[in-house]
Design a protein around this motif. Sequence first.
Motif, PDB file in Angstrom:
ATOM      1  N   LEU A  91      -2.006  19.701  17.704  1.00 27.41           N
ATOM      2  CA  LEU A  91      -3.437  19.662  17.394  1.00 27.41           C
ATOM      3  C   LEU A  91      -4.213  20.508  18.398  1.00 27.41           C
ATOM      4  O   LEU A  91      -3.966  20.428  19.601  1.00 27.41           O
ATOM      5  N   ALA A  92      -5.149  21.290  17.895  1.00 26.09           N
ATOM      6  CA  ALA A  92      -5.995  22.093  18.780  1.00 26.09           C
ATOM      7  C   ALA A  92      -6.868  21.196  19.648  1.00 26.09           C
ATOM      8  O   ALA A  92      -7.213  21.547  20.771  1.00 26.09           O
ATOM      9  N   ASP A  93      -7.210  20.008  19.130  1.00 23.37           N
ATOM     10  CA  ASP A  93      -8.034  19.047  19.865  1.00 23.37           C
ATOM     11  C   ASP A  93      -7.487  17.651  19.585  1.00 23.37           C
ATOM     12  O   ASP A  93      -7.554  17.168  18.453  1.00 23.37           O
ATOM     13  N   ILE A  94      -6.942  17.007  20.583  1.00 26.39           N
ATOM     14  CA  ILE A  94      -6.320  15.688  20.406  1.00 26.39           C
ATOM     15  C   ILE A  94      -7.345  14.660  19.918  1.00 26.39           C
ATOM     16  O   ILE A  94      -6.977  13.658  19.306  1.00 26.39           O
ATOM     17  N   GLU A 143     -10.812  26.841   4.927  1.00 24.28           N
ATOM     18  CA  GLU A 143     -12.022  26.617   5.719  1.00 24.28           C
ATOM     19  C   GLU A 143     -12.398  25.144   5.750  1.00 24.28           C
ATOM     20  O   GLU A 143     -12.007  24.383   4.878  1.00 24.28           O
ATOM     21  N   GLY A 144     -13.162  24.774   6.765  1.00 25.97           N
ATOM     22  CA  GLY A 144     -13.719  23.432   6.817  1.00 25.97           C
ATOM     23  C   GLY A 144     -13.219  22.555   7.945  1.00 25.97           C
ATOM     24  O   GLY A 144     -13.646  21.420   8.076  1.00 25.97           O
ATOM     25  N   GLY A 145     -12.270  23.027   8.750  1.00 26.98           N
ATOM     26  CA  GLY A 145     -11.847  22.259   9.904  1.00 26.98           C
ATOM     27  C   GLY A 145     -10.653  21.364   9.670  1.00 26.98           C
ATOM     28  O   GLY A 145      -9.842  21.575   8.764  1.00 26.98           O
ATOM     29  N   ILE A 146     -10.548  20.341  10.488  1.00 24.89           N
ATOM     30  CA  ILE A 146      -9.340  19.519  10.571  1.00 24.89           C
ATOM     31  C   ILE A 146      -8.986  18.821   9.251  1.00 24.89           C
ATOM     32  O   ILE A 146      -7.818  18.761   8.883  1.00 24.89           O
ATOM     33  N   GLU A 147      -9.957  18.293   8.526  1.00 20.52           N
ATOM     34  CA  GLU A 147      -9.623  17.545   7.311  1.00 20.52           C
ATOM     35  C   GLU A 147      -9.011  18.432   6.228  1.00 20.52           C
ATOM     36  O   GLU A 147      -7.904  18.143   5.762  1.00 20.52           O
ATOM     37  N   PRO A 148      -9.661  19.513   5.795  1.00 19.61           N
ATOM     38  CA  PRO A 148      -9.030  20.350   4.771  1.00 19.61           C
ATOM     39  C   PRO A 148      -7.747  21.026   5.268  1.00 19.61           C
ATOM     40  O   PRO A 148      -6.796  21.191   4.506  1.00 19.61           O
ATOM     41  N   LEU A 196      -3.618  31.711  14.043  1.00 20.21           N
ATOM     42  CA  LEU A 196      -4.740  31.886  13.116  1.00 20.21           C
ATOM     43  C   LEU A 196      -5.970  31.050  13.475  1.00 20.21           C
ATOM     44  O   LEU A 196      -6.871  30.884  12.669  1.00 20.21           O
ATOM     45  N   GLY A 197      -5.999  30.488  14.680  1.00 20.86           N
ATOM     46  CA  GLY A 197      -7.112  29.630  15.079  1.00 20.86           C
ATOM     47  C   GLY A 197      -7.083  28.283  14.383  1.00 20.86           C
ATOM     48  O   GLY A 197      -8.115  27.613  14.258  1.00 20.86           O
ATOM     49  N   ALA A 198      -5.899  27.855  13.947  1.00 19.36           N
ATOM     50  CA  ALA A 198      -5.739  26.593  13.216  1.00 19.36           C
ATOM     51  C   ALA A 198      -6.083  25.391  14.079  1.00 19.36           C
ATOM     52  O   ALA A 198      -6.022  25.437  15.309  1.00 19.36           O
ATOM     53  N   ARG A 199      -6.431  24.285  13.409  1.00 23.22           N
ATOM     54  CA  ARG A 199      -6.713  23.022  14.079  1.00 23.22           C
ATOM     55  C   ARG A 199      -5.450  22.172  14.186  1.00 23.22           C
ATOM     56  O   ARG A 199      -5.367  21.296  15.032  1.00 23.22           O
ATOM     57  N   VAL A 200      -4.461  22.428  13.265  1.00 19.06           N
ATOM     58  CA  VAL A 200      -3.245  21.616  13.224  1.00 19.06           C
ATOM     59  C   VAL A 200      -2.062  22.467  12.781  1.00 19.06           C
ATOM     60  O   VAL A 200      -2.213  23.385  11.969  1.00 19.06           O
ATOM     61  N   GLU A 201      -0.901  22.170  13.351  1.00 17.36           N
ATOM     62  CA  GLU A 201       0.372  22.731  12.910  1.00 17.36           C
ATOM     63  C   GLU A 201       1.362  21.574  12.854  1.00 17.36           C
ATOM     64  O   GLU A 201       1.358  20.706  13.726  1.00 17.36           O
ATOM     65  N   LEU A 202       2.186  21.567  11.817  1.00 18.66           N
ATOM     66  CA  LEU A 202       3.144  20.488  11.626  1.00 18.66           C
ATOM     67  C   LEU A 202       4.528  21.066  11.407  1.00 18.66           C
ATOM     68  O   LEU A 202       4.715  21.951  10.573  1.00 18.66           O
ATOM     69  N   LEU A 234       0.976  25.610   8.793  1.00 17.12           N
ATOM     70  CA  LEU A 234      -0.470  25.501   9.010  1.00 17.12           C
ATOM     71  C   LEU A 234      -1.151  25.187   7.687  1.00 17.12           C
ATOM     72  O   LEU A 234      -0.518  25.235   6.629  1.00 17.12           O
ATOM     73  N   GLY A 235      -2.435  24.954   7.746  1.00 20.66           N
ATOM     74  CA  GLY A 235      -3.225  24.704   6.541  1.00 20.66           C
ATOM     75  C   GLY A 235      -3.664  25.999   5.887  1.00 20.66           C
ATOM     76  O   GLY A 235      -4.858  26.270   5.774  1.00 20.66           O
ATOM     77  N   THR A 236      -2.698  26.796   5.466  1.00 19.21           N
ATOM     78  CA  THR A 236      -2.998  28.075   4.843  1.00 19.21           C
ATOM     79  C   THR A 236      -2.800  28.001   3.334  1.00 19.21           C
ATOM     80  O   THR A 236      -1.970  27.248   2.838  1.00 19.21           O
ATOM     81  N   ASP A 237      -3.550  28.841   2.624  1.00 15.21           N
ATOM     82  CA  ASP A 237      -3.409  28.924   1.171  1.00 15.21           C
ATOM     83  C   ASP A 237      -2.208  29.803   0.817  1.00 15.21           C
ATOM     84  O   ASP A 237      -1.501  30.291   1.717  1.00 15.21           O
TER      85      ASP A 237
END
Length: 154
Positions: free
Chosen positions: A102-105, A67-72, A137-143, A57-60
């Motif tokens: 993706l949480a939202d395609i 924070e900030g949604g799909i781009e960050p 974690l309520g993520a927008r993306v997982e890879l 995920l997009g975690t630190d």
Amino acid sequence: MNVTQIKKQLGYLCALMLIASTTSGADPVIFPSAKYPDYPFSEAVAYGGVLYMSGDLGTDAGGKLVEGGIEPESKQTMENIKTTLKRHELDMNDIIKCTVFLADIAEWPVFNEIYASYFEGGRYPARSAFAASGLALGARVELECIAALQSGDE
């Protein structure tokens, strides 16, 4: 049998051949997750010349979603993949397959642009993308990625 059915059957055959070719009889090498030691999964598993990476995920560094949604989140997710690969003395060019959740395609174009920027010269791995409900974690993306190990890296 139509063309679509033939392609599907060839895909299954290729997957079976990959599994058969990577089965060496040796035990897998399991790399525990340093970022999430209390969760029941490994960061990666090496087996038969292949590194199977858990979804990221997009975690630190502390495991908190940026924070900030799909781009960050997309950028951080890609950086996390690069970091995991580096720990195994690999880079983005060693990736052979990715699966994107993706949480939202509808956010696929944003993710896709960021994803593409991480691969040099248009050398992209095989990839699948899915819309998923309820990412961790309520993520927008997982890879999730699979990489080819260089000889002797297992």
